[in-house]
Design an enzyme around this catalytic site. Structure first.
Site, mmCIF file in Angstrom:
data_model
loop_
_atom_site.group_PDB
_atom_site.id
_atom_site.type_symbol
_atom_site.label_atom_id
_atom_site.label_comp_id
_atom_site.label_asym_id
_atom_site.label_seq_id
_atom_site.Cartn_x
_atom_site.Cartn_y
_atom_site.Cartn_z
ATOM 1 N N GLY A 35 0.778 -1.229 0.000
ATOM 2 C CA GLY A 35 0.000 0.000 0.000
ATOM 3 C C GLY A 35 0.809 1.278 0.000
ATOM 4 C CD GLU A 36 6.204 1.540 2.075
ATOM 5 O OE1 GLU A 36 7.003 1.748 1.138
ATOM 6 O OE2 GLU A 36 6.561 1.155 3.206
ATOM 7 C CG HIS A 127 -13.857 24.408 8.101
ATOM 8 N ND1 HIS A 127 -15.177 24.329 7.681
ATOM 9 C CD2 HIS A 127 -13.880 24.172 9.439
ATOM 10 C CE1 HIS A 127 -15.945 24.051 8.710
ATOM 11 N NE2 HIS A 127 -15.194 23.953 9.798
ATOM 12 C CE LYS A 189 -23.510 23.787 13.517
ATOM 13 N NZ LYS A 189 -22.866 23.097 12.396
ATOM 14 C CG ASP A 215 -21.716 25.560 5.854
ATOM 15 O OD1 ASP A 215 -20.695 26.193 6.204
ATOM 16 O OD2 ASP A 215 -22.266 24.712 6.576
ATOM 17 C CB THR A 220 -23.725 13.899 7.227
ATOM 18 O OG1 THR A 220 -23.594 15.012 8.128
ATOM 19 C CG2 THR A 220 -22.542 12.960 7.405
ATOM 20 C CB THR A 223 -25.166 21.976 9.182
ATOM 21 O OG1 THR A 223 -24.303 21.412 10.173
ATOM 22 C CG2 THR A 223 -25.322 23.457 9.447
#
EC number: 2.7.6.1
Length: 308
Positions: A35-36, A127, A189, A215, A220, A223
């Site tokens: 996996g490297e 963010h 919220k 946003d 998901t 919010t």
């Protein structure tokens, strides 16, 4: 000037290279049996102004490691300047210690990028704005708002109210409201978990008006959908959402289907899945990033890219 890409979002990298009038250089990226990550820059980059495009999303551990190894390979290949182009900056959610014994991963990633050999960072809608201060190298922070606002203006949404789905997004909502000449509202919220959110109060008048939730990212959609239900209860005429980075999971898609949100406007900073049962408008930031790359290469200002 040369542009290379990891496997994080190669389609966007190809569009950026085409818009910048440059070829996307060949890079051999494979995995060892355990996996490297193995990286080999096929073309000579000695003395070049090199831009490495990698969106650290969906599989952030894999793509972040790819990016670090590409930067190291470029540095050892004697590239003159290395700019890491991150349409989406992974691990940005954790930008402060808000409880005991937790990391600040946004700072950790900044340290890793600098340690690997990056000379400059180009990113879209961090963010949190203060992440720029985690770097001791130049950071060009672009916004998706000019692309999104241009589209929203074409929809001729009259009597519009821009709504922040939480207190942290109020500054972004204020910027959108000024650009769209709209009102502003705020949803309060309470986060119960990483996936569950409860919207419990609304500040502002939305009755009989078109509303736009804004946003920087959603995964998901907890919010957004919680805020949308509160807006519907308050009598909003229509509810749309605009997010810079759409990282939607199956749970998020199901929530949007069952929500009063009639359209999600987003960008291609991260790879987008096929949409069939919900209206999603995906706008491209390739031209904006390409223009920024050309201006950085030519030592020109990128501030004009903030204008709509």
């Amino acid at each position: 000037m040369k542009i290379i890409s990891g496997t994080g979002h190669r389609v966007l990298a190809e569009q950026i290279a085409a818009a910048a009038g440059a070829d996307l250089c060949d890079v051999d990226i494979t995995r060892f049996p355990d996996g490297e990550v193995f990286v080999k820059i096929v073309e000579n980059v000695r003395g070049d102004d090199l831009f490495i495009v990698q969106s650290v999303s969906v599989n952030p551990n894999e793509y972040l490691m790819e990016l670090l190894i590409m930067i190291d390979a470029a540095k050892r290949a004697s590239a003159d300047r290395i700019t890491a182009v991150l349409p989406f900056y992974g691990y940005a959610r954790q930008d402060r210690k808000d409880q005991p014994r937790v990391p600040i991963t946004a700072k950790l990633v900044a340290n890793l990028l600098v340690a690997a050999g990056a000379d400059r960072i180009l990113c879209v809608d961090l963010h949190a704005q203060q992440i720029q201060g985690f770097f001791d190298i130049p950071v060009d922070h672009l916004y998706a708002s000019p692309v999104i606002v241009k589209y929203l203006r074409s929809r001729d949404l009259d009597d519009l109210v821009v709504v922040s789905p939480d207190a942290g997004g109020l500054k972004m909502a204020d910027a959108y409201s000024k650009l769209l000449d709209a009102g502003i509202a705020l949803v309060g919220k309470q986060r119960k978990s990483a996936t569950d959110v409860e919207a419990n109060h609304l500040v502002g008048d939305v009755k009989g008006r078109n509303t736009l939730l804004v946003d920087d990212m959603t995964s998901t959609a907890g919010t957004l959908t919680a805020a949308a239900k509160l807006l519907e209860k308050a009598g909003a005429k229509s509810i749309r959402a605009a997010v810079s980075h759409s990282l939607l999971t199956e749970q998020g898609i199901d929530r949007l289907k069952g929500s009063p949100i009639c359209e999600l406007v987003t960008t291609d900073t991260v790879p987008q899945r096929e949409w069939t049962s919900f209206k999603v408008t995906v706008l491209s930031v390739a031209d904006t990033l390409a223009e920024a790359i050309c201006r950085i290469h030519n030592d020109q200002s990128v501030s004009s890219l903030f204008r709509v």
